[in-house]
Design a protein around this motif. Structure first.
Motif, mmCIF file in Angstrom:
data_model
loop_
_atom_site.group_PDB
_atom_site.id
_atom_site.type_symbol
_atom_site.label_atom_id
_atom_site.label_comp_id
_atom_site.label_asym_id
_atom_site.label_seq_id
_atom_site.Cartn_x
_atom_site.Cartn_y
_atom_site.Cartn_z
ATOM 1 N N VAL A 37 0.849 -1.185 0.000
ATOM 2 C CA VAL A 37 0.000 0.000 0.000
ATOM 3 C C VAL A 37 0.883 1.232 0.000
ATOM 4 O O VAL A 37 1.939 1.254 0.646
ATOM 5 C CB VAL A 37 -0.942 0.010 1.229
ATOM 6 N N ARG A 38 0.448 2.249 -0.737
ATOM 7 C CA ARG A 38 1.180 3.501 -0.790
ATOM 8 C C ARG A 38 0.372 4.622 -0.143
ATOM 9 O O ARG A 38 -0.858 4.638 -0.255
ATOM 10 C CB ARG A 38 1.487 3.875 -2.236
ATOM 11 N N VAL A 39 1.077 5.538 0.489
ATOM 12 C CA VAL A 39 0.474 6.723 1.097
ATOM 13 C C VAL A 39 0.946 7.947 0.329
ATOM 14 O O VAL A 39 2.142 8.072 0.006
ATOM 15 C CB VAL A 39 0.871 6.850 2.582
ATOM 16 N N VAL A 40 0.009 8.860 0.021
ATOM 17 C CA VAL A 40 0.374 10.116 -0.635
ATOM 18 C C VAL A 40 -0.091 11.280 0.241
ATOM 19 O O VAL A 40 -1.171 11.231 0.844
ATOM 20 C CB VAL A 40 -0.228 10.240 -2.049
ATOM 21 N N VAL A 41 0.719 12.330 0.303
ATOM 22 C CA VAL A 41 0.391 13.493 1.124
ATOM 23 C C VAL A 41 1.043 14.728 0.515
ATOM 24 O O VAL A 41 2.113 14.644 -0.098
ATOM 25 C CB VAL A 41 0.859 13.275 2.585
ATOM 26 N N GLY A 42 0.390 15.871 0.647
ATOM 27 C CA GLY A 42 0.952 17.132 0.205
ATOM 28 C C GLY A 42 1.608 17.876 1.343
ATOM 29 O O GLY A 42 1.265 17.680 2.520
ATOM 30 N N SER A 43 2.554 18.749 1.012
ATOM 31 C CA SER A 43 3.277 19.516 2.017
ATOM 32 C C SER A 43 3.456 20.955 1.553
ATOM 33 O O SER A 43 3.397 21.252 0.358
ATOM 34 C CB SER A 43 4.646 18.874 2.279
ATOM 35 N N TYR A 44 3.706 21.827 2.508
ATOM 36 C CA TYR A 44 4.029 23.210 2.187
ATOM 37 C C TYR A 44 5.441 23.358 1.620
ATOM 38 O O TYR A 44 5.884 24.474 1.354
ATOM 39 C CB TYR A 44 3.849 24.091 3.425
ATOM 40 N N ASP A 45 6.143 22.237 1.413
ATOM 41 C CA ASP A 45 7.419 22.296 0.699
ATOM 42 C C ASP A 45 7.208 22.255 -0.813
ATOM 43 O O ASP A 45 8.163 22.064 -1.577
ATOM 44 C CB ASP A 45 8.355 21.170 1.152
ATOM 45 N N ASN A 46 5.925 22.446 -1.242
ATOM 46 C CA ASN A 46 5.546 22.504 -2.658
ATOM 47 C C ASN A 46 5.575 21.134 -3.339
ATOM 48 O O ASN A 46 5.630 21.068 -4.572
ATOM 49 C CB ASN A 46 6.432 23.470 -3.459
ATOM 50 N N ARG A 47 5.515 20.069 -2.569
ATOM 51 C CA ARG A 47 5.628 18.731 -3.134
ATOM 52 C C ARG A 47 4.478 17.825 -2.688
ATOM 53 O O ARG A 47 3.859 18.040 -1.641
ATOM 54 C CB ARG A 47 6.950 18.081 -2.714
ATOM 55 N N VAL A 48 4.242 16.811 -3.506
ATOM 56 C CA VAL A 48 3.414 15.672 -3.133
ATOM 57 C C VAL A 48 4.362 14.503 -2.902
ATOM 58 O O VAL A 48 5.209 14.200 -3.757
ATOM 59 C CB VAL A 48 2.389 15.322 -4.228
#
Length: 344
Positions: free
Chosen positions: A126-137
């Motif tokens: 299983v993979r987890v994806v998340v966004g960040s304020y470092d401008n990346r997913v």
């Protein structure tokens, strides 16, 4: 999950609710609660902690301290609670004990929720994806927290990524809806939506529904790479994530109103006015819309007509989004409490 990816919850919901219990944290609760199959409720707090409490009575089971505020909504993945913190890290905590399984560091704060799905192409796991304020997913392995890929945008990523058809869909503060290949992390397309997206997109099939800071709600045809319709009511932005039913799109606006839109045409169906901005993301259950407002109230509206069925005065802003499970409504508020409401 007690609320599906379209923010529609199954089951029945009484027209008349009463306060079942409330649980006190050390600061505002802007995180939205989730519930697992063992009857545990998980939520973050601006006091920097993640909490697990019992759904039956609100009794504390455990807490875990991060390095900063926790505004993100938890995600349940294989017996773990995966949640980001403003300290820039994504944590996987054992759902039963609260013990840390792994920690993954980004380069700035994480305010949006994570999402998860099986690795595409029969790769297993299983993979987890998340966004960040470092401008990346960021995409990581759910079992180990090890990085799989990172996708660059041109500004903050504040919302929760959506998954579907081997794609990741995420709105950015760069004014684009990014469509990313879940297997490789490569860009499929980036679709201009007009302004930066502070909330999350709700995706059903090829269509993504989202509000943005340009005072509009849009339906994006992600396969064609174009906007199918645009809804404008007044000159105020949208931070709320839409709930999407077979024929309706419902979300809150900073114009202090809850908006109901015809899913096919993008025309307004009804408006419900509150006394504060509505950043809370509604949930639809049993023909009813449940949503909080900055005016300090939790509202239940009829989906068909937008009429108020019930409300509760919390007294402090309700910026969290509700969760509905087995007829119980759970929501946090700026007074630091997590509330549980049940049928009277």
């Amino acid at each position: 999950m007690s609320v599906g990816p379209l923010r529609v919850a199954p089951g029945r919901l009484s027209d008349r609710l009463r306060l079942g219990w409330r649980f006190k944290t050390g600061d505002a609760v802007m995180s939205s609660p989730v519930v697992d199959g063992a009857g545990r409720v998980f939520v973050g707090s601006a006091d920097g902690s993640v909490y697990a409490v019992r759904l039956a009575d609100g009794r504390k089971l455990w807490s875990f301290k991060t390095g900063d505020e926790v505004e993100a909504t938890p995600r349940l993945v294989g017996g773990a609670v995966v949640i980001g913190s403003a300290d820039g890290s994504l944590y996987a905590l054992d759902a039963a004990t609260g013990k840390q399984r792994w920690k993954y560091a980004t380069e700035d704060k994480i305010l949006g929720g994570a999402n998860a799905g099986p690795a595409p192409g029969g790769r297993g796991g299983v993979r987890v994806v998340v966004g960040s304020y470092d401008n990346r997913v960021h995409c990581v392995d759910a079992a180990t927290g090890k990085r799989i890929w990172v996708y660059e945008t041109d500004n903050y990523v504040n919302g929760t990524p959506a998954l579907g058809g081997g794609r990741v869909f995420v709105g950015g503060c760069d004014g684009l809806l990014h469509v990313i290949d879940f297997a490789t992390g490569k860009r499929v397309r980036a679709i201009p939506v007009g302004e930066y997206v502070a909330g999350s997109a709700t995706v059903d099939g090829r269509n993504a529904y989202l509000g943005h800071y340009g005072n509009a709600v849009v339906c994006v045809d992600t396969a064609a790479g174009r906007i199918a319709w645009t809804y404008r009511e007044r000159g105020f932005p949208y931070f709320s994530t839409p709930a999407v039913t077979a024929d309706r799109v419902v979300l809150g606006g900073r114009d202090r109103q809850v908006h109901c839109i015809d899913r096919r045409t993008g025309k307004g169906v009804w408006l419900f006015r509150t006394r504060g901005k509505v950043d809370s993301s509604p949930v639809v259950c049993d023909g009813k819309v449940v949503v909080g407002s900055e005016d300090g109230r939790l509202y239940m509206l009829g989906l068909a007509d937008g009429k108020e069925r019930w409300s509760y005065v919390v007294g402090r802003p309700v910026m969290s989004s509700p969760c509905v499970v087995n007829g119980t409504v759970l929501i946090g508020a700026d007074d630091g409490f997590l509330y549980a409401f049940r049928g009277a």
